[in-house]
Enzyme design. Structure first.
Site, PDB file in Angstrom:
ATOM      1  N   PRO A  15       0.335  -1.348  -0.094  1.00  0.00           N
ATOM      2  CA  PRO A  15      -0.272   0.177   0.172  1.00  0.00           C
ATOM      3  C   PRO A  15       0.984   0.960   0.005  1.00  0.00           C
ATOM      4  CG  PRO A  15      -0.125  -1.655   2.372  1.00  0.00           C
ATOM      5  CD  PRO A  15       0.669  -2.001   1.077  1.00  0.00           C
ATOM      6  N   ASN A  16       0.149   2.342  -1.122  1.00  0.00           N
ATOM      7  CA  ASN A  16       1.238   4.086  -1.270  1.00  0.00           C
ATOM      8  C   ASN A  16       2.343   4.328  -1.800  1.00  0.00           C
ATOM      9  OD1 ASN A  16      -1.443   5.114   0.376  1.00  0.00           O
ATOM     10  ND2 ASN A  16      -0.223   3.896   2.043  1.00  0.00           N
ATOM     11  N   ARG A  23       5.233  11.211  -2.312  1.00  0.00           N
ATOM     12  CA  ARG A  23       4.853  10.663  -0.773  1.00  0.00           C
ATOM     13  C   ARG A  23       5.885  10.939  -0.097  1.00  0.00           C
ATOM     14  NH1 ARG A  23       4.807   4.338   1.391  1.00  0.00           N
ATOM     15  NH2 ARG A  23       3.995   5.138   3.536  1.00  0.00           N
ATOM     16  N   TYR A  28      11.161   9.009   1.931  1.00  0.00           N
ATOM     17  CA  TYR A  28      10.948   7.946   0.363  1.00  0.00           C
ATOM     18  C   TYR A  28      12.096   8.083  -0.816  1.00  0.00           C
ATOM     19  CZ  TYR A  28       8.573   5.884   3.019  1.00  0.00           C
ATOM     20  OH  TYR A  28       7.244   5.032   4.412  1.00  0.00           O
ATOM     21  N   ASN A  84       7.884  -5.635  -1.162  1.00  0.00           N
ATOM     22  CA  ASN A  84       7.990  -3.765  -0.001  1.00  0.00           C
ATOM     23  C   ASN A  84       6.448  -4.317   0.659  1.00  0.00           C
ATOM     24  OD1 ASN A  84       7.704  -2.073   1.551  1.00  0.00           O
ATOM     25  ND2 ASN A  84       8.821  -0.779  -0.272  1.00  0.00           N
ATOM     26  N   ALA A  87       3.209  -0.725   4.921  1.00  0.00           N
ATOM     27  CA  ALA A  87       2.304  -1.031   6.458  1.00  0.00           C
ATOM     28  C   ALA A  87       2.231  -2.370   6.572  1.00  0.00           C
ATOM     29  CB  ALA A  87       1.433   0.409   6.772  1.00  0.00           C
ATOM     30  N   GLU A 108      12.746  -9.095   1.988  1.00  0.00           N
ATOM     31  CA  GLU A 108      11.462  -8.098   3.260  1.00  0.00           C
ATOM     32  C   GLU A 108      12.348  -6.681   2.403  1.00  0.00           C
ATOM     33  OE1 GLU A 108      10.564  -8.873   7.119  1.00  0.00           O
ATOM     34  OE2 GLU A 108      10.662  -6.824   7.055  1.00  0.00           O
ATOM     35  N   HIS A 110      12.722  -3.039   2.192  1.00  0.00           N
ATOM     36  CA  HIS A 110      12.114  -1.253   2.922  1.00  0.00           C
ATOM     37  C   HIS A 110      13.242  -0.245   2.088  1.00  0.00           C
ATOM     38  CE1 HIS A 110       9.010  -2.991   5.365  1.00  0.00           C
ATOM     39  NE2 HIS A 110      10.232  -3.920   5.751  1.00  0.00           N
ATOM     40  N   ARG A 117      12.797   4.508  12.576  1.00  0.00           N
ATOM     41  CA  ARG A 117      11.493   5.577  12.688  1.00  0.00           C
ATOM     42  C   ARG A 117      10.621   5.548  13.676  1.00  0.00           C
ATOM     43  NH1 ARG A 117       8.977   4.991   6.964  1.00  0.00           N
ATOM     44  NH2 ARG A 117       7.945   6.872   7.735  1.00  0.00           N
TER      45      ARG A 117
END
Ligand code: DQA
Length: 152
Positions: A15-16, A23, A28, A84, A87, A108, A110, A117
């Site tokens: 998502p996103n 964004r 990012y 990725n 969330a 995985e 990111h 964060r």
């Protein structure tokens, strides 16, 4: 050098990530998802790997795609799933179960360093089923992941 020419790398984005480029660019970066796809295409070409590159904002659709990667894995045609999950990384038992249930070799990924964060980003459901975890390299991480899985 590639250990698995002709195999497929699945790159899934949650998502996103369709908003990349606009964004929170301070986190990012300025690259769009289309730029990331192009990075992946070039890296896969360099290693004679096939690429499936997708993004969805819907958890169930991502589960379905992990299953699709799992079918390729069962036929020895999957190099890896580079995921990725956005969330959903921090919330989704369903995605963890999909990875465990299919046995896909998972990276995985990111873009940001999630450990630097908010505390809620420090836990990942997926890490327990991941062969490797990569974060904080920006969109360059996708390319690094493909270069690595080409040796698996
Ligand atoms: C992300 C980090 C997640 O915490 C976040 O929810 C995302 C993107 C990253 O690529 O840095 O959507 O996975």
């Amino acid at each position: 050098m590639t250990s698995n020419p002709g195999k497929t790398v699945f790159v899934l984005n949650g998502p996103n990530l369709n908003l990349l480029g606009t964004r929170e660019p301070q986190i990012y970066g300025a690259h769009t998802l289309a730029d990331v796809q192009e990075l992946c295409r070039t890296a896969c070409q360099r290693h004679s790997l096939q690429l499936v590159f997708r993004q969805s904002n819907h958890e169930g659709e991502l589960v379905d795609w992990v299953h699709e990667a799992g079918r390729l894995h069962a036929q020895q045609q999957l190099a890896a799933l580079i995921f990725n999950a956005g969330a959903y990384t921090h919330t989704s038992v369903a995605l963890l179960d999909a990875v465990k249930g299919t046995g896909v070799p998972l990276v995985e990924l990111h873009i940001s360093n999630v450990h630097a964060r908010e505390a809620f980003r420090h836990h990942s459901y997926l890490s327990a089923a991941a062969r490797a975890v990569l974060c904080g390299f920006g969109v360059q991480g996708y390319q690094l992941a493909i270069d690595a899985v080409a040796q698996w």
